[in-house]
Design a protein around this motif. Structure first.
Motif, PDB file in Angstrom:
ATOM      1  N   UNK A 288      26.024  31.133  55.115  1.00 37.17           N
ATOM      2  CA  UNK A 288      26.127  30.794  53.430  1.00 37.17           C
ATOM      3  C   UNK A 288      26.925  29.526  52.912  1.00 37.17           C
ATOM      4  N   UNK A 289      26.965  28.599  53.707  1.00 38.37           N
ATOM      5  CA  UNK A 289      27.518  27.136  53.294  1.00 38.37           C
ATOM      6  C   UNK A 289      27.088  26.651  51.976  1.00 38.37           C
TER       7      UNK A 289
ATOM      8  N   UNK B 193      26.517  28.105  67.915  1.00 44.33           N
ATOM      9  CA  UNK B 193      26.966  28.124  69.276  1.00 44.33           C
ATOM     10  C   UNK B 193      28.187  29.377  69.200  1.00 44.33           C
ATOM     11  N   UNK B 194      29.025  29.391  68.595  1.00 45.66           N
ATOM     12  CA  UNK B 194      29.856  30.788  68.731  1.00 45.66           C
ATOM     13  C   UNK B 194      29.271  31.925  69.028  1.00 45.66           C
TER      14      UNK B 194
ATOM     15  N   UNK C 212      15.125  25.486  57.857  1.00 47.39           N
ATOM     16  CA  UNK C 212      16.427  24.572  58.097  1.00 47.39           C
ATOM     17  C   UNK C 212      17.558  25.565  58.317  1.00 47.39           C
ATOM     18  N   UNK C 213      18.541  25.240  59.326  1.00 48.96           N
ATOM     19  CA  UNK C 213      19.525  25.986  59.399  1.00 48.96           C
ATOM     20  C   UNK C 213      20.439  25.970  58.212  1.00 48.96           C
TER      21      UNK C 213
ATOM     22  N   UNK D 282      26.952  20.606  60.721  1.00 50.24           N
ATOM     23  CA  UNK D 282      27.773  20.569  61.827  1.00 50.24           C
ATOM     24  C   UNK D 282      28.514  22.044  62.010  1.00 50.24           C
ATOM     25  N   UNK D 283      29.124  22.299  60.748  1.00 51.06           N
ATOM     26  CA  UNK D 283      29.690  23.746  60.836  1.00 51.06           C
ATOM     27  C   UNK D 283      28.697  24.714  61.263  1.00 51.06           C
ATOM     28  N   UNK D 284      27.398  24.648  60.604  1.00 47.67           N
ATOM     29  CA  UNK D 284      26.534  25.757  60.905  1.00 47.67           C
ATOM     30  C   UNK D 284      26.014  25.763  62.215  1.00 47.67           C
ATOM     31  N   UNK D 285      25.902  24.639  62.874  1.00 48.81           N
ATOM     32  CA  UNK D 285      25.601  24.292  64.242  1.00 48.81           C
ATOM     33  C   UNK D 285      26.668  25.120  65.321  1.00 48.81           C
TER      34      UNK D 285
END
Length: 348
Positions: A231-232, A37-38, A199-200, A30-33
C-alpha cells in the motif's frame, strides 16, 4: 515448495509526474520491488516468478545492475524472469549482453523453452518478447514435457496485440501453476492454478484497487496462492452525481469531505455524472488541481431546454433532430444520444 509471483513492476515509470507527489510516486516501484526481495529472504522462498515488464521501458545497464544486486541478496531463491512488451528484447537491449547472478534464469528468446531446476524438481516454461507486439497465440502450442517434475508456465499477455489466450486453455495444458503478467489488475483466472499477478504498484489512474503480489505453496496436494497487497499508493474511483445548481466551490467541499475519510495512501479519479449548467459550468481544471486528485472525468448531461431549441431551430436540422429522437422510446441510451447530438450540432 514456496514461491512468490510478481509482474509488471514497471521500474523507471513516472506516474503523476505533473502532480506535487510525482517524485514520491516515481520511487514506489523500486520500494515495492525491494519489499518483495526482503520477503523472499525472510521466508526463504525457493522460487521467484517475474512474469514480464520488470521495467517500464528498455532497461539501462545501471538499472540491471541494481536489480541484479537485489537478486544477489536472495541466493537461496531461484529467480525466473521473462521480458514483456514494455522491456522487450530489442536489438540493442542491455538485456542481451548482461550477466546475471547464478540464481537468475532469464528467458532470452521469443520461443517457448524451459529451465529445469533439479534441486527443486521443477520445470519452468516461458518466452520473452523480442517485439513490442505479438499477435499470435503462442501459448496454444505449449506442451508439458514428460518427467517427474512440477511444471510452471510463465507468461505475459492477454489482449489482441499481446499474445491472446484463454484461461481455460492454459488450465487444460496440465501445468501445476500458470504465472501471468500484463493485465494490471490482480486476479485468479482459475483459482490456485492460472493467476494474473497484476501490477506490483499502480502505474496510472486507471489501475484502481489494490496491488501487490502472490505467495504460493506447491506440493503433492496441489497449489495454493494468497494475495498480499503493498500500500504505497492506491488509485480509487470517486463517483459523484451533480445537479445544475452545484457550483465549483460547493463541489470542492464535497470532494474534500469524501477524500478526508479515505486512507492516506489513496489517490482519486473523480467521475462526475448528472446534469451540468450551461450558464455556470464546473471548472474541471480547478477540481483536478485539488490535493490527492489525479484526474477528473465529466460525463454530465448538459442542461438544454429542448422545447426552446425546437422553437428556435424549427426549420433547421437541430429542430428536426430533436423531434425525431423525442418520438423514439425514451430509454437512458436514447436520452444520452439526444443530448450529445444536440451538443455536437450546436458546436459545429
Amino acid at each position: 515448495m514456496k514461491f512468490i509471483h510478481i509482474a509488471d513492476v514497471h521500474l523507471g515509470a513516472k506516474p503523476d509526474r505533473d502532480k506535487p507527489w510525482g517524485e514520491e510516486r516515481e520511487g514506489h516501484s523500486w520500494q515495492a520491488f525491494t519489499d518483495v526481495i526482503n520477503r523472499a529472504k525472510e521466508e526463504q522462498v525457493q522460487l521467484l516468478l517475474i512474469a514480464g515488464d520488470l521495467f517500464h521501458r528498455q532497461p539501462l545497464m545501471g538499472e540491471l545492475k541494481e536489480v541484479n544486486y537485489q537478486f544477489s541478496r536472495i541466493p537461496q531463491t531461484q529467480v525466473m524472469l521473462i521480458a514483456g512488451n514494455r522491456d522487450f528484447l530489442g536489438m540493442n537491449s542491455c538485456y542481451r549482453a548482461f550477466t546475471w547472478e547464478k540464481n537468475v534464469h532469464f528467458f532470452k528468446e521469443e520461443k517457448i523453452s524451459f529451465a529445469e531446476l533439479e534441486e527443486l524438481g521443477v520445470r519452468v516454461y516461458g518466452l520473452s518478447y523480442e517485439h513490442r507486439k505479438i499477435r499470435e497465440r503462442r501459448y496454444d502450442r505449449v506442451h508439458v514435457q514428460e518427467g517427474e517434475y512440477y511444471n510452471i508456465f510463465l507468461g505475459h499477455g492477454g489482449d489482441e496485440e499481446h499474445i491472446p489466450f484463454e484461461a481455460e486453455s492454459l488450465k487444460e495444458a496440465n501445468f501445476d501453476y500458470v504465472a501471468l503478467g500484463h493485465v494490471h489488475k490482480p486476479m485468479q483466472l482459475v483459482k490456485n492454478k492460472v493467476v494474473m499477478a497484476g501490477a506490483l504498484q499502480p502505474v496510472s489512474a486507471n489501475d484502481t484497487g489494490e496491488h501487490g503480489y502472490f505467495i504460493g505453496e506447491l506440493g503433492k496436494e496441489g497449489c495454493k496462492v494468497e494475495f498480499f497487497p503493498l500500500r504505497y499508493c492506491e488509485y480509487a474511483a470517486l463517483n459523484l452525481k451533480v445537479n445544475k445548481e452545484i457550483t465549483t466551490v460547493a463541489l470542492k467541499e464535497v470532494m474534500k469531505n469524501q477524500i478526508r475519510k479515505a486512507p492516506p495512501h489513496q489517490l482519486f479519479k473523480i467521475n462526475l455524472t448528472g446534469d451540468s449548467s450551461l450558464e455556470a459550468p464546473l471548472n474541471l481544471e480547478e477540481l483536478a488541481r485539488m490535493d490527492r486528485v489525479v484526474q477528473v472525468v465529466s460525463r454530465c448531461q448538459p442542461d438544454y431546454d429542448l422545447e426552446q431549441l425546437k422553437i428556435k431551430y424549427k426549420d433547421q436540422i437541430i429542430g428536426r433532430y430533436i423531434e425525431t429522437l423525442e418520438e423514439m422510446s425514451q430509454d437512458e441510451i436514447t436520452k444520452k444520444a439526444l443530448f450529445y447530438g444536440v451538443e455536437a450540432l450546436l458546436t459545429e
